[in-house]
Motif scaffolding. Sequence first.
Motif, PDB file in Angstrom:
ATOM      1  N   UNK A 389       0.837  -1.195   0.000  1.00 20.92           N
ATOM      2  CA  UNK A 389       0.000   0.000   0.000  1.00 20.92           C
ATOM      3  C   UNK A 389       0.871   1.243   0.000  1.00 20.92           C
ATOM      4  N   UNK A 390       0.236   2.369  -0.279  1.00 19.61           N
ATOM      5  CA  UNK A 390       0.859   3.689  -0.148  1.00 19.61           C
ATOM      6  C   UNK A 390       0.054   4.461   0.881  1.00 19.61           C
ATOM      7  N   UNK A 391       0.748   5.099   1.823  1.00 20.70           N
ATOM      8  CA  UNK A 391       0.084   5.884   2.864  1.00 20.70           C
ATOM      9  C   UNK A 391       0.761   7.246   2.957  1.00 20.70           C
ATOM     10  N   UNK A 392      -0.033   8.303   2.977  1.00 17.07           N
ATOM     11  CA  UNK A 392       0.484   9.665   3.117  1.00 17.07           C
ATOM     12  C   UNK A 392      -0.183  10.361   4.293  1.00 17.07           C
ATOM     13  N   UNK A 393       0.597  11.217   4.988  1.00 21.06           N
ATOM     14  CA  UNK A 393       0.077  12.058   6.059  1.00 21.06           C
ATOM     15  C   UNK A 393       0.279  13.519   5.667  1.00 21.06           C
TER      16      UNK A 393
END
Length: 456
Positions: A389-393
């Motif tokens: 997955x790709x996760x951004x904050x």
Amino acid sequence: MTNVVIIGGGPGGYEAALVASRLGAIVTIIERDGWGGATVLTDCVPSKTLIATSELLSEVASAAELGVEMPTEVRADLSSVNARVLELADAQSSDIAHRLKSANIELVRGNARLDSATAVLVETPEGERRIDADAILLATGASPRTLSNAEPDGERILTWKQIYSLNETPEHLIVVGSGVTGAEFASAYSLMGVDVTLVSSRNQVLPGEDSDAANLIEDVFTRDGMTVLGNSRMESVSRHGNEVRVRLVDGREVTGSHCLLALGSVPNTEGLGLDEVGVRVNDAGFIEVDRVSRTSVPGVYAAGDCTGVFMLASVAAQQGRIAMAHLLGDAVKPLNLSIVASNIFTTPEIATVGLSERQIEERGFLVDEAVLPLSANPRAKMQGIHDGFVKLFARQGVGTIVGGVVVGPHASELIHPIALAVSAGLTADQVAAAFTVYPSLSGSIGEAARRLHRRE
């Protein structure tokens, strides 16, 4: 001219040497074991070379899904793999030595210690030598942590320095420790067809990492046949002929053919003469430094794993560069750990940059979060990629990207655009506005950024 003496030829040392030479200093670098240090000879370069073989086997195992038939079973010959590992490590070490010599840096092989804040004593094959210095950089690295109840023998009970001596594939490898080193080796050997048991003292593998990433990796491990023993603290490791027994504190016993001890690292600071000169170390023996790599003694700097700041080759190299820039009057940007990118070379890989979810909560930041599974990415579907997955904050209100996580094949490459965003303080909208290739795995980064858009 400034005379700089560097103790340690790993990334912290040799990168500092190259910078100091470019800035006009007279540089002497001292190394005990080999140019490139443990990173090149026994740690990062060898382990990632081994992992490259396991990754290829993983790709071959999924060939049928892509319509490719394999006529025979594909397996790795560990003797050949390890021979290649050591050959590449030696080649990389030689390349580093050539770079240093080309920069007119004096290379000295020997065991060094501080004689004062302005002099170093070196035990060389030719005898003791004293080298005077205007400044000294300590970059002595770290070594595998061992315990009296789990002593390595170099044959069946091994540290990550000794694992490459194996010529036969283990029947059952027990890995004690589920941090980065333990997880990487467990993943690699499992993919090479070895029966692997991973002993973890915590309730999940990779306890310091993003929880979603750690949970996914553990699921992949168990799905692919690895035995993961959570909440299982090792009490002792003993050898009985060709058998290794790992006893747990709850009384259980795990039996295998080999055991890899992945119990962390200890700094190589004993015998350096730190106390005599007044260089402060913490309770664990790591040298205390500030953000420009200064120790408690003027003119003495330190970089890399011996400082325990962030035990990555990239951080060691940056600490060394910063130290020399500060010493020699060049522009200096103090070390900023909130923008460090790192990678765990399991299969799939885990890459992170910036603030983690835990750090965001501890600092009380309000963020928006976007998570996209790679299984929805068209390029991933074409390549048969299911896990990741790709996760951004992004900070609420201003929209700046403060952190990100990528789990998937070659996550170490995919993290770079997120690292640029974090380093430059880019907003999610700015990342979203950059074109990505279609189809591409990096397209998921752009899509995650678009999902963080907030209408004004």
